[in-house]
Design an enzyme around this catalytic site. Structure first.
Site, PDB file in Angstrom:
ATOM      1  N   GLN A 138      84.151 -12.323  52.302  1.00  0.00           N
ATOM      2  CA  GLN A 138      83.113 -11.012  52.762  1.00  0.00           C
ATOM      3  C   GLN A 138      83.001 -11.134  54.082  1.00  0.00           C
ATOM      4  O   GLN A 138      82.275 -12.183  54.606  1.00  0.00           O
ATOM      5  CB  GLN A 138      81.833 -11.332  51.686  1.00  0.00           C
ATOM      6  CG  GLN A 138      80.850 -10.379  52.044  1.00  0.00           C
ATOM      7  CD  GLN A 138      79.391 -10.856  51.674  1.00  0.00           C
ATOM      8  OE1 GLN A 138      79.333 -12.033  51.642  1.00  0.00           O
ATOM      9  NE2 GLN A 138      78.373  -9.978  51.487  1.00  0.00           N
ATOM     10  N   SER A 141      78.085 -10.235  57.921  1.00  0.00           N
ATOM     11  CA  SER A 141      77.145 -10.948  58.965  1.00  0.00           C
ATOM     12  C   SER A 141      78.079 -11.019  60.193  1.00  0.00           C
ATOM     13  O   SER A 141      79.176 -11.619  60.193  1.00  0.00           O
ATOM     14  CB  SER A 141      76.747 -12.320  58.647  1.00  0.00           C
ATOM     15  OG  SER A 141      76.345 -12.257  57.168  1.00  0.00           O
ATOM     16  N   SER A 173      82.492 -17.062  54.646  1.00  0.00           N
ATOM     17  CA  SER A 173      83.051 -18.109  53.847  1.00  0.00           C
ATOM     18  C   SER A 173      84.360 -18.094  53.300  1.00  0.00           C
ATOM     19  O   SER A 173      84.535 -16.961  52.805  1.00  0.00           O
ATOM     20  CB  SER A 173      81.862 -18.489  52.374  1.00  0.00           C
ATOM     21  OG  SER A 173      80.500 -18.409  52.764  1.00  0.00           O
ATOM     22  N   GLU A 256      76.735  -9.731  44.649  1.00  0.00           N
ATOM     23  CA  GLU A 256      76.724 -11.080  44.885  1.00  0.00           C
ATOM     24  C   GLU A 256      75.265 -11.857  44.654  1.00  0.00           C
ATOM     25  O   GLU A 256      75.298 -13.106  44.407  1.00  0.00           O
ATOM     26  CB  GLU A 256      76.608 -10.850  46.524  1.00  0.00           C
ATOM     27  CG  GLU A 256      76.308 -12.302  47.321  1.00  0.00           C
ATOM     28  CD  GLU A 256      76.389 -12.318  48.749  1.00  0.00           C
ATOM     29  OE1 GLU A 256      76.161 -11.249  49.451  1.00  0.00           O
ATOM     30  OE2 GLU A 256      76.748 -13.048  49.482  1.00  0.00           O
TER      31      GLU A 256
END
Ligand code: FAD
Length: 425
Positions: A138, A141, A173, A256
């Site tokens: 994902q 950010s 991640s 999430e």
């Protein structure tokens, strides 16, 4: 044609296909039927089958997520019946977590692609996400935009049938093991920040994608910085419409929080089992007064873990179908803070031993999708510090719950209605 499968109505917007769960589904199936179908899969592939084969068989039998449409990993029945699948597998002796092999892909990518993807996207991606053949990450950010992700700066500019992306993501991640990424970028800087975003599926092997590791306090490097230099993405990889990225991203984020928040492990399992085990081993070494205090603390934490588990099960049973709403933040907030309290108690029980790192502590990088099964208690404690940050901080969870569930007055927003280009950064 993109379809949107909404939480509240269970209907599909865009081409207005009726509720894929209940109208297409086998709503008369019982828990016993689901158990029998799961047992048939186990008998067919064998309880020790490789993950990819076992999961592939579950998908084909509609037992991946029973509430999904038939032919797309489900049977179109109530999500509460999923516990029968997991229980039958566990009772047969296989350790199984539905998100296990690909947490971000299955927990967030799968529902987002199911909701907004075309039939071609479904065919290409859904099953391979569930089997773990394609790991997903994902990419929301950015260095200056974590909580305020809607203000992000990475840009995509259209060039014919492609988009050209430049910018940077951070804390991604699993980017280093991912085949695809969920990418949120700015496609229109001239409108207010939430309206100028678009959401793409990015092939992580595209030229111009550079991935650099970031090491955590655990010594591991689960996450990365990702840089984009003139990366080309086909227009066909767009999810939702141009400028509709915030709505698509909200689906990812709500899923999430549920993925991070809810556990339906058996009673007393998970990290609370590790605390109880440690307590049994160490209780006799404590002074009587300290032992009495610690016994109360362990009992209190066990009760809180059980409340969390039962609340998750009840929320699952109550969910009609589709994607979760803002109330999913409750489980994320509660479990993140409980995890930290459980690992804190483990450290207190270990006393001075907790300050020792295991031999061989080093900066290392798992090549898999990030299993932490081999972490020591001290490493688990260190890792848990991120629980109240990842997937949205606890402050942000409280804002969401206050504003969107309890209906309290909103946070102060000085950039509301202002074109993104004019917001000072
Ligand atoms: C282990 C880990 C894994 C991650 N994995 C991913 C990933 O795979 N993909 C991805 O895109 N991101 C990922 N993230 C990033 C994560 O989503 C962000 O770190 C998080 O959203 C917070 O953003 P930030 O770090 O920029 O903090 P900031 O937004 O700068 O926040 C700093 C502090 O200010 C507080 N704050 C900010 N705004 C408000 C407000 N409006 N009201 C009250 N308090 C506020 C925050 O709560 C925090 O305490 C990961 C993070 C971690 C720790």
């Amino acid at each position: 044609m993109c379809r949107q499968f909404t939480a509240s109505s269970g209907r599909v917007d865009g081409d207005r296909v009726a509720d894929p769960c209940y109208e297409m589904g086998m709503s008369s199936l019982t828990e016993a039927d689901i158990e029998a179908r799961t047992q048939a899969v186990i008998d067919d592939v064998g309880i020790d089958a490789r993950d990819v084969d076992f999961r592939s068989a579950l998908w084909d039998a509609g037992l991946a997520f029973v509430q999904y449409p038939e032919g797309k990993g489900g049977l179109g029945v109530a999500p509460a019946l999923q516990v029968a699948v997991e229980r039958t597998i566990r009772d047969a002796g296989r350790s199984f977590h539905p998100l296990g092999v690909n947490v971000i892909g299955i927990g967030m990518g799968l529902p987002t692609v199911l909701t907004y993807g075309s039939d071609e996207h479904h065919e290409k991606h859904l099953k391979r996400i569930f089997t773990g053949e394609d790991i997903w990450c994902q990419m929301f950010s950015e260095p200056t935009h974590g909580s305020d992700v809607a203000g992000l700066m990475s840009r995509a500019v259209r060039d014919g049938d492609e988009w050209v992306v430049n910018g940077q993501k951070v804390w991604t991640s699993g980017a280093h093991v991912s085949r695809y990424g969920m990418l949120l970028v700015r496609t229109d800087p001239d409108v207010p920040k939430h309206r100028g975003l678009s959401y793409f599926i990015l092939d992580m092997q595209s030229p111009g994608v550079e991935i650099r590791p970031l090491y955590q306090i655990t010594g591991d490097a689960e996450f990365n910085e990702v840089f984009f230099t003139d990366v080309r993405i086909p227009h066909a990889n767009l999810l939702g419409d141009v400028g509709d990225g915030w709505r698509v991203a909200t689906t990812t984020l709500m899923n999430e929080r549920v993925a991070l928040g809810g556990s339906t492990l058996p009673r007393g399992a998970g990290n609370i089992a590790q605390l109880v085990d440690l307590w049994e081993k160490r209780r006799d070494s404590l002074a009587p007064a300290a032992a009495a205090l610690m016994r109360d603390r362990v009992t209190q934490l066990w009760a809180e873990a059980e409340v969390g588990r039962l609340t998750t099960m009840r929320a699952r049973a109550a969910a009609a179908s589709g994607n979760p709403g803002p109330e999913g933040s409750t489980g994320k907030l509660a479990s993140a803070e409980l995890n930290q309290r459980i690992w804190n108690a483990c450290m207190d029980l270990m006393g001075a031993d907790a300050t020792m790192h295991e031999p061989g502590y080093s900066l290392e990088r798992h090549e898999g999708s990030g299993s932490r099964a081999d972490y020591t208690l001290s490493k688990q404690f260190l890792r848990a510090q991120a629980n109240t940050i990842e997937g949205g901080t606890s402050d942000i969870m409280r804002n969401i719950l206050g504003e969107r569930v309890l209906g309290l007055p909103g946070d102060v927003r000085v950039d509301k209605g202002i074109p993104w280009r004019d917001i000072p950064t």
